[in-house]
Design an enzyme around this catalytic site. Structure first.
Site, mmCIF file in Angstrom:
data_model
loop_
_atom_site.group_PDB
_atom_site.id
_atom_site.type_symbol
_atom_site.label_atom_id
_atom_site.label_comp_id
_atom_site.label_asym_id
_atom_site.label_seq_id
_atom_site.Cartn_x
_atom_site.Cartn_y
_atom_site.Cartn_z
ATOM 1 N N ALA A 107 0.842 -1.193 0.000
ATOM 2 C CA ALA A 107 0.000 0.000 0.000
ATOM 3 C C ALA A 107 0.879 1.246 0.000
ATOM 4 O O ALA A 107 2.078 1.159 0.244
ATOM 5 C CB ALA A 107 -0.892 0.024 1.239
ATOM 6 N N HIS B 29 -0.264 1.480 9.252
ATOM 7 C CA HIS B 29 1.026 1.950 8.743
ATOM 8 C C HIS B 29 0.857 3.147 7.797
ATOM 9 O O HIS B 29 1.491 4.193 7.986
ATOM 10 C CB HIS B 29 1.722 0.789 8.034
ATOM 11 C CG HIS B 29 3.050 1.130 7.437
ATOM 12 N ND1 HIS B 29 4.235 0.882 8.086
ATOM 13 C CD2 HIS B 29 3.381 1.716 6.260
ATOM 14 C CE1 HIS B 29 5.236 1.288 7.322
ATOM 15 N NE2 HIS B 29 4.753 1.804 6.205
ATOM 16 N N GLU B 30 0.012 2.980 6.795
ATOM 17 C CA GLU B 30 -0.134 4.069 5.814
ATOM 18 C C GLU B 30 -0.754 5.305 6.456
ATOM 19 O O GLU B 30 -0.362 6.432 6.163
ATOM 20 C CB GLU B 30 -0.953 3.617 4.608
ATOM 21 C CG GLU B 30 -0.445 2.354 3.908
ATOM 22 C CD GLU B 30 1.034 2.346 3.592
ATOM 23 O OE1 GLU B 30 1.650 3.424 3.467
ATOM 24 O OE2 GLU B 30 1.602 1.233 3.485
HETATM 25 N N1 BES Z 1 5.753 3.882 1.166
HETATM 26 C C1 BES Z 1 5.504 2.491 1.139
HETATM 27 C C2 BES Z 1 5.053 1.987 -0.189
HETATM 28 C C3 BES Z 1 6.128 1.896 -1.231
HETATM 29 C C4 BES Z 1 7.154 1.033 -1.079
HETATM 30 C C5 BES Z 1 6.096 2.639 -2.362
HETATM 31 C C6 BES Z 1 8.118 0.941 -2.068
HETATM 32 C C7 BES Z 1 7.067 2.559 -3.319
HETATM 33 C C8 BES Z 1 8.081 1.704 -3.190
HETATM 34 C C9 BES Z 1 4.444 2.101 2.161
HETATM 35 O O1 BES Z 1 4.319 2.961 3.228
HETATM 36 C C10 BES Z 1 4.879 0.797 2.744
HETATM 37 O O2 BES Z 1 5.861 0.766 3.417
HETATM 38 N N2 BES Z 1 4.156 -0.273 2.454
HETATM 39 C C11 BES Z 1 4.496 -1.597 2.843
HETATM 40 C C12 BES Z 1 3.563 -2.143 3.880
HETATM 41 C C13 BES Z 1 3.907 -1.730 5.267
HETATM 42 C C14 BES Z 1 2.887 -2.235 6.253
HETATM 43 C C15 BES Z 1 5.270 -2.163 5.718
HETATM 44 C C16 BES Z 1 4.414 -2.437 1.610
HETATM 45 O O3 BES Z 1 3.851 -1.979 0.638
HETATM 46 O O4 BES Z 1 4.927 -3.543 1.621
HETATM 47 ZN ZN ZN Z 2 5.728 2.761 4.729
#
Ligand code: BES
Ligand code: ZN
Length: 886
Positions: free
Chosen positions: A265, A300-301
């Site tokens: 996400a 998280h988001e």
């Molecule tokens: N900012 C990230 C999403 C992201 C990751 C965008 C890599 C572009 C490249 C988001 O906040 C995130 O960390 N998402 C995780 C889930 C989280 C619960 C650790 C994910 O997408 O795996």
């Molecule tokens: Zn993140």
């Protein structure tokens, strides 16, 4: 994609931008084949920088025209930059750009793309430049106004960040919407959605008395699966305000689910975009683990809104500033939501298990890097377990060193100082320390920050001496760290060690205290200790290190039976199991488990005072990957054979106890994804797996029959897939019909079909007769009509599950697993390089493989690396893997 090596970016080369963009007006004429983007950028020179050309990022887009200060201006292309050598004189000017992009052709899923007939964006880290020309770097923050125009019938919902300011009709069946986001933000937080969606909405009032609108948008048929996501969002809003005093700052907060998404996400300001996997859930389609995953990802988001969006990263080397901190926050949120001390401990155990399963191997392998990396070729390759999970542990250690209240003061100071800014990991650590002068952190801040700059997992050795006469226990702690790529030697880390002393009978001899090791070796003295103690060290896993405490079976059994720290209690059981697994791996002949161990497991299983969730964790043997990590060179087949043999022994010697545990933990109430119910289901499913394993070996049809019945009749997905897994992993004859049945029940529901693929890809590879069956099955599934490489969830469910989570099926003496890997990698790379690069990482630990696997893996790596058209993403991962060869 291009020929030749990619440019490597170095942290030390950071320079502030020569221009700022303060305000952006964007207008989208949305069309899947050719979307027209018009942008108006309000640019300001940075007086601190040398006068220089204006260089805007742009990738896979076509420029139509560029105007500066209302007049056309000459520009040129240089690599992936649009260069304006002579921008208008003066401090400020307006640049107008018109360009096109093709959302339909965008299979990379970065930038503006189509999915299920709608438009979606993903801009982190460097996707905005695939939409329009821009200073696509996180320290350039602007206020956005966005106009969307699209066909009204096909795309009735038009969304972007912030608040809706205007909407209306246009000619030709089109309509428009204008959105304004009052908060300056970096381009990676931009988002738009245009699709045929419906939403669940709810109002919420914050402490200040303001009302806010929460919305969860999904495809038409999915509205019934949004309740849990909405409940998680409401809980997140409440929690962040209660725990950290951080309220929701927008009138409207939206979550949109999309089926094609590279990650879990994304935290776009006010418009989070989610993989459907982390939004949609009903008892019939999602497991307890899925429900928990939704709660933590929604949290998280949402938490990024402050830690990431209000304060963002100066550059991508600081990624852990937002990700490590926000993972820490989502872990704390889930723990607080779990409630009981036991449920909190279970969450902590799960988080540590995940850290050890992904981050420890990363830190020991070809891709090892510090929490704040020093260089990268493709930033997407650095969204890693180290930046995320180890980064979170670093934040957790700060909290341990300053205390929970001190940490909350630190967060408050961090926002007082930096709200609205793009900052560094140093700024964060400084704020926490400055809010706690004289603390264990503040007094050693510089050495503490080595956790950000030094890679590798430190080793902590602990040896105690008891002086009965003086009633004194002296504990000597020593630390060491192995070299990692580019870092041959390491300086000592600051390691917080939560410690207590237990008597052999289990009573407390010394209450918990915090020992802080900040040099290579240090002694800690415990006075007034009545008897020779058993030390309980690193309680709650107070630092991400590998602990060697020299404890033997007797001491570990004491801790397993009596430690008041549930984490260490679990850890003692795992250590007992690990010692046996490692000893057996060294032997050629099968090893019979000793009675003391089996009895200890029986005692845990029978203990009425223990939580079912804890029992399930304690009775699960360390994973094959974790066993492999303990060895300098490992043979995946040998580890698998030993672990399976142990499982069979636990299945048969504890047979009656498993049967009792199964019956006792059946949940008869209505389904709720609570820790209490989930723990019971987890234990019942483990019991069923053990019962089927034993039954299939002994030719008894009763338990497989019951499992089959459960696949058909279960009232929830956790029990249905638990029963299916029990049949598949035990190689029951009923596995095949059960799989067919499950596929029929899935009714084409994508997230359920993903589970069907994933389970088969993880199917335990038979040891001896039938070996190779699971690999062959997975390979055959590539041709299944439901399979597709283009949807990341589907590709992950089959290919990644096989290559990453099924070592005995993947690492084959005939190298067929590696050939499979290479072929899939080369197929995926031209479609989606980010996804391909993740698959490339399967080979991270190849140098630790025993022969013949090692040579075969090197050959496969070299063969793929020799291909000319690889993406930068894949090339970087393969390059590092091949460099790791000693
Ligand atoms: N900012 C990230 C999403 C992201 C990751 C965008 C890599 C572009 C490249 C988001 O906040 C995130 O960390 N998402 C995780 C889930 C989280 C619960 C650790 C994910 O997408 O795996
Ligand atoms: Zn993140």
């Amino acid at each position: 994609m291009r020929e030749g090596p990619a440019t490597v970016v170095h942290r030390q080369d950071y320079a502030a931008p020569a221009y700022w963009i303060r305000k952006v007006e964007l207008c989208f004429d949305l069309d899947p084949v050719k979307t027209i983007v018009s942008s108006k950028l309000h640019i300001e020179r940075n007086p601190a920088a040398e006068p220089q050309p204006l260089k805007l990022h742009g990738e896979d887009i076509t420029v139509l025209r560029v105007m500066a200060a209302g007049e056309s201006v000459s520009f040129r292309h240089e690599d992936k930059l649009l260069v304006i050598d002579n921008p208008p004189a003066g401090e400020q000017f307006v640049l107008e750009i018109r360009n096109t992009c093709s959302p339909e052709k965008n299979t990379q899923l970065s930038g503006l793309y189509t999915s299920g007939g709608g438009f979606f964006t993903q801009c982190e880290a460097e996707g905005f430049r695939r939409i329009t020309y821009f200073l696509d770097r996180p320290d350039v923050m602007a206020v956005y106004t966005v106009t969307l125009r699209a066909d009204k019938k096909k795309y009735p919902v038009l969304l972007s960040n912030g608040n809706l300011v205007e909407q209306g009709e246009l000619d030709g069946g089109r309509h428009f919407a204008v959105w304004h986001d009052p908060f300056p933000k970096p381009s990676y937080l931009f988002a738009l959605v245009a699709a045929d969606l419906v939403c669940r909405e709810q109002k919420i009032r914050t402490r200040a008395g303001k009302e806010h609108l929460l919305q969860v948008f999904v495809r038409r048929g999915d509205l019934g699966k949004t309740e849990h996501a909405m409940a998680s969002l409401v809980a997140s809003v409440v929690w962040d305000e209660a725990r950290f005093g951080l309220p929701l700052d927008l009138e409207r907060f939206m979550i949109v689910a999309v089926e094609d998404f590279n990650m879990g996400a994304m935290e776009n300001k006010g418009l989070n975009i989610f993989n459907t996997k982390f939004v949609l859930a009903s008892p019939a389609t999602a497991t307890d683990v899925d429900f928990a995953g939704i709660e933590s990802v929604v949290g998280h988001e949402y938490f990024h809104n402050w830690t990431g969006n209000r304060i963002t990263c100066r550059d991508w080397f600081q990624l852990s500033l937002k990700e490590g901190l926000t993972v820490f926050r989502d872990q704390e949120f889930s723990m607080d939501m779990a409630g009981s001390p036991s449920a909190r401990a279970v969450k902590r155990i799960e988080d540590v298990r995940a850290l050890r399963a992904s981050q420890f191997p990363e830190d020991a392998g070809a891709m090892a890097h510090p929490v704040r990396p020093d260089s990268y070729a493709a930033i997407d390759n650095f969204y890693t377990a180290t930046v995320y999970e180890k980064g979170s542990e670093v934040v957790r250690m700060m909290q341990t060193l300053v205390g929970r209240e001190g940490f909350e003061r630190g967060i408050t100071l961090y926002f007082e100082r930096h709200d609205g800014q793009a900052v560094t990991c140093d700024d964060f650590a400084q704020a926490i320390a400055d809010a706690n002068p004289g603390s264990e952190l503040a007094t050693r801040l510089e050495s503490f920050k080595r956790w950000y700059s030094q890679a590798g997992t430190p080793r902590l050795k602990a040896r105690g001496v008891y002086d009965a006469e003086a009633r004194r226990y002296t504990l000597t702690l020593t630390q060491s760290a192995l070299p990692s790529p580019g870092q041959p030697t390491k300086q000592p880390f600051v390691i917080p060690v939560l410690a207590a002393l237990l008597g052999r009978d289990g009573r407390t001899l010394a209450a918990e205290r915090l020992l802080v090791l900040d040099s290579a070796e240090q002694q800690f003295v415990f006075e007034d200790v009545d008897a020779e103690p058993v030390p309980s060290l690193l309680r709650g896993f107070s630092a991400p290190v590998i602990l060697d405490d020299g404890l033997g079976d007797a001491e570990l059994l004491t801790l397993l039976a009596h430690d008041s720290d549930a984490f260490n209690r679990w850890e003692a059981g795992q250590r007992l199991a690990l010692a046996r697994l490692l000893a057996a791996v060294e032997q050629a002949a099968p090893v019979t488990l000793d009675e003391a161990f089996v009895e200890a497991m029986r005692t845990v299983l029978r203990d009425p005072a223990l939580d079912p969730a804890f029992k399930e964790l304690a009775l699960t043997l360390p994973s094959e990957g974790y066993v492999a990590e303990q060895l300098a060179t490992f043979d995946p087949q040998r580890i698998h054979a030993v672990r399976e043999h142990f499982r069979e022994q636990l299945a048969s010697t504890l047979h009656a106890d498993w049967a009792e545990a199964f019956e006792a933990n059946l949940v008869h109430e209505g389904y709720a994804p609570t820790p209490a119910q989930a723990g019971r289901r987890a234990l019942a499913n483990l019991a069923l797996a053990m019962l089927c394993l034993h039954a299939v070996r002994s030719g008894n049809p009763v338990w497989p029959g019951r499992a089959y019945q459960r696949v058909k009749d279960a009232s929830n997905m956790t029990d249905r897939i638990g029963a299916l897994a029990a049949l598949v992993h035990s190689h029951s004859e009923l596995a095949e019909p059960a799989l067919e049945r499950f596929h029929a029940i899935a009714g084409g529901e994508p997230l359920v079909v993903d589970k069907w693929f994933a389970l088969q890809a993880q199917a335990s590879e038979p040891v001896g007769a039938g070996h190779g069956r699971s690999f062959a099955r997975a390979k055959a599934l590539l041709k299944h009509p439901d399979f597709s490489l283009k949807n990341p969830n589907r590709a992950r469910s089959l290919i990644f599950q096989l290559c990453m989570n099924n070592p005995a099926a993947f690492h084959r003496a005939d190298a067929a697993g590696y050939v499979f890997w290479a072929e899939r990698l080369l197929e995926i790379d031209p479609i989606n390089p980010q996804l391909a690069a993740r698959l490339a990482r399967v080979m991270d630990r190849w140098t630790a493989l025993a022969e013949p696997y090692r040579s075969a893996a090197r050959e496969a790596l070299a063969r793929v690396a020799a291909k000319p058209d690889l993406s930068d993403d894949v090339r970087e991962v393969l390059g590092r893997a091949l460099e790791a060869q000693q």
